[in-house]
Design a protein around this motif. Structure first.
Motif, PDB file in Angstrom:
ATOM      1  N   TRP A 167       0.889  -1.216  -0.110  1.00  0.00           N
ATOM      2  CA  TRP A 167      -0.206  -0.083  -0.100  1.00  0.00           C
ATOM      3  C   TRP A 167       0.882   1.315   0.048  1.00  0.00           C
ATOM      4  CZ3 TRP A 167       0.145   3.906   3.867  1.00  0.00           C
ATOM      5  CH2 TRP A 167      -1.052   4.666   3.918  1.00  0.00           C
ATOM      6  N   ALA A 186       0.129   5.834  -0.010  1.00  0.00           N
ATOM      7  CA  ALA A 186      -0.797   6.906   0.357  1.00  0.00           C
ATOM      8  C   ALA A 186      -0.604   7.617  -1.029  1.00  0.00           C
ATOM      9  CB  ALA A 186      -0.550   7.523   1.465  1.00  0.00           C
ATOM     10  N   ARG A 226       4.391  -0.053   1.170  1.00  0.00           N
ATOM     11  CA  ARG A 226       4.623  -0.768   2.319  1.00  0.00           C
ATOM     12  C   ARG A 226       3.927  -1.797   2.568  1.00  0.00           C
ATOM     13  NH1 ARG A 226       2.367   3.411   6.998  1.00  0.00           N
ATOM     14  NH2 ARG A 226       2.714   1.561   8.400  1.00  0.00           N
ATOM     15  N   VAL A 237       1.223  -4.429   4.163  1.00  0.00           N
ATOM     16  CA  VAL A 237       0.110  -4.154   4.905  1.00  0.00           C
ATOM     17  C   VAL A 237      -0.635  -5.343   5.059  1.00  0.00           C
ATOM     18  CG1 VAL A 237      -0.126  -1.765   4.646  1.00  0.00           C
ATOM     19  CG2 VAL A 237      -1.145  -3.233   3.048  1.00  0.00           C
ATOM     20  N   LYS A 250      -4.233  -2.283   7.414  1.00  0.00           N
ATOM     21  CA  LYS A 250      -3.503  -2.359   8.602  1.00  0.00           C
ATOM     22  C   LYS A 250      -2.113  -2.527   8.526  1.00  0.00           C
ATOM     23  CE  LYS A 250      -6.295  -5.501  10.239  1.00  0.00           C
ATOM     24  NZ  LYS A 250      -7.043  -6.487  11.000  1.00  0.00           N
ATOM     25  N   ASP A 251      -1.211  -1.897   9.516  1.00  0.00           N
ATOM     26  CA  ASP A 251       0.036  -2.317   9.239  1.00  0.00           C
ATOM     27  C   ASP A 251       0.251  -3.744   9.917  1.00  0.00           C
ATOM     28  OD1 ASP A 251       0.172  -1.830  12.072  1.00  0.00           O
ATOM     29  OD2 ASP A 251       0.959   0.097  12.015  1.00  0.00           O
ATOM     30  N   LYS A 280      -2.506  -2.281  13.519  1.00  0.00           N
ATOM     31  CA  LYS A 280      -2.872  -0.863  13.801  1.00  0.00           C
ATOM     32  C   LYS A 280      -3.542  -0.571  12.330  1.00  0.00           C
ATOM     33  CE  LYS A 280      -1.660   3.892  14.955  1.00  0.00           C
ATOM     34  NZ  LYS A 280      -0.726   4.691  15.498  1.00  0.00           N
ATOM     35  N   ILE A 311      -4.422   1.606   9.302  1.00  0.00           N
ATOM     36  CA  ILE A 311      -3.860   2.849   8.574  1.00  0.00           C
ATOM     37  C   ILE A 311      -5.051   3.603   8.115  1.00  0.00           C
ATOM     38  CG2 ILE A 311      -2.349   3.466   6.718  1.00  0.00           C
ATOM     39  CD1 ILE A 311      -0.821   0.687   7.229  1.00  0.00           C
ATOM     40  N   THR A 312      -5.934   2.646   7.302  1.00  0.00           N
ATOM     41  CA  THR A 312      -6.971   3.629   6.658  1.00  0.00           C
ATOM     42  C   THR A 312      -8.108   2.519   6.300  1.00  0.00           C
ATOM     43  OG1 THR A 312      -7.666   5.010   4.662  1.00  0.00           O
ATOM     44  CG2 THR A 312      -6.024   3.104   4.261  1.00  0.00           C
ATOM     45  N   GLN A 338      -6.216  11.526   8.969  1.00  0.00           N
ATOM     46  CA  GLN A 338      -7.021  10.329   9.008  1.00  0.00           C
ATOM     47  C   GLN A 338      -7.943  10.127  10.425  1.00  0.00           C
ATOM     48  OE1 GLN A 338      -7.307   7.645   7.020  1.00  0.00           O
ATOM     49  NE2 GLN A 338      -5.882   8.663   5.539  1.00  0.00           N
TER      50      GLN A 338
END
Length: 337
Positions: free
Chosen positions: A16, A18, A25, A27, A39-40, A44, A46-47, A160
């Protein structure tokens, strides 16, 4: 719209980014309630992408590249060995497409409206009549998509939305007590609260972080739900954007990007319309929530909000706590540091 049951626990890894300038990165991707959750590797979020607004820029399974509608710079790449997730996203996208009005049908409505104008006279073509006609025929899924499109633009200013697994139960309980389906808490750029087409309500983080009681945030939510009834967010958008926006929505099912950009900037700066105190007190009574904390949050002296203080429907009652203490503390920390 909810994710299909067989995809509830489906996860995949992908790449992913941005923006085109960012490095991709790794994900973890999963399908949530009406959203694609990215999520990472520490789990967590991310979006979140709305499933109603996910587009695919490649064909086949090697690899599949997805992006939010209107933002091809943000991408998610899934390798061919993640075929189950690719098929799941494609199937949900097809389901959303079927739920939308067919472009031909919308064009037919536009043509029918033109014929009606010739028969009934130019009065039907007045901006107010066009706006009302658009509001009558635009389905819920398109309203929700417009709300998601606006939120994506608003996030350019606010960042975000705040999310945390620990705060989810408190946020859900707050939504249930205020009869709200979709709450979003933002870090900055918003004075207090805002509602978008499709029923989404935005709250500034200060409404949960800055007060000891959840009744304040609940009050702002109740006020926004009443505004939606008297000031339809989509009607506000179309009225301010002009007749061309209504025609575009009627004939294509979409609004121009320039219209959405301008409206997102405008609503962040515009003052919120006032809410009738009598109607607001009735909403507090129905939800069994105290109005006094909200009134003092708006005016610490209580002078401008005296009716909400003196007529607090829960003044002599013992209402059920809005949230458990533990859930409220976790909700207060939803935005982190």
């Amino acid at each position: 719209m909810t994710a299909l049951t067989k995809y509830d626990r489906l996860e995949a890894t992908g790449l992913w980014r941005a923006t085109p300038q960012d490095q991709r990165r790794e994900v973890v991707v999963s399908i949530g309630n009406a959203t694609l959750v990215i999520k990472d590797l520490t789990d967590k979020a991310i979006t979140h992408w709305s499933l109603a607004a996910v587009e695919r820029s490649t064909t086949g399974n090697a690899p599949a590249t997805f992006h939010p509608d209107g933002d091809p710079g943000e991408t998610l790449d899934l390798a061919a060995d993640e075929a189950d997730m690719i098929d799941a996203i494609d199937q949900l996208r097809r389901a959303v497409a079927k739920a939308r009005p067919r472009p031909g049908r919308l064009r037919w409505l536009g043509a029918a409206l033109s014929v009606s104008a010739v028969v009934a006279g130019v009065t039907l073509w007045l901006p107010g009549a066009l706006t009302q006609h658009a509001l009558d025929v635009v389905p819920t899924v398109i309203r929700a998509q417009i709300g998601e499109d606006l939120l994506r633009r608003i996030q350019r200013v606010t960042g975000q939305p705040c999310r945390s697994a620990g705060a989810a139960p408190g946020l859900k309980t707050l939504a249930l007590r205020t009869n709200t389906e979709n709450l979003v808490i933002l870090r900055s750029g918003l004075s207090d609260s805002l509602s978008l087409p499709g029923g989404k309500i935005l709250l500034h983080r200060g409404l949960v972080e800055g007060f000891e009681e959840p009744d304040v945030a609940a009050g702002y939510i109740l006020a926004e739900t009443l505004r939606i009834q008297t000031h339809d967010p989509l009607e506000t958008l179309l009225s301010q954007a002009g007749m061309r926006a209504s025609i575009s929505l009627l004939t294509t099912g979409n609004l121009p990007s320039t219209t959405l950009d301008a409206h997102a900037e405008r609503i962040l700066q515009a003052p919120r319309p006032p809410v009738d105190d009598v109607a607001l007190l009735a909403a507090f009574a129905s939800a069994e929530i105290r109005s006094s904390p909200y009134a003092y949050a708006r005016d610490i002296t209580g002078e401008e909000t005296l009716p909400l203080i003196e007529a607090d429907p829960m003044r002599n009652a013992d209402p059920k706590p809005l949230l458990r203490d533990a859930d409220w503390l976790r909700l207060q920390a939803i935005c982190g540091s």
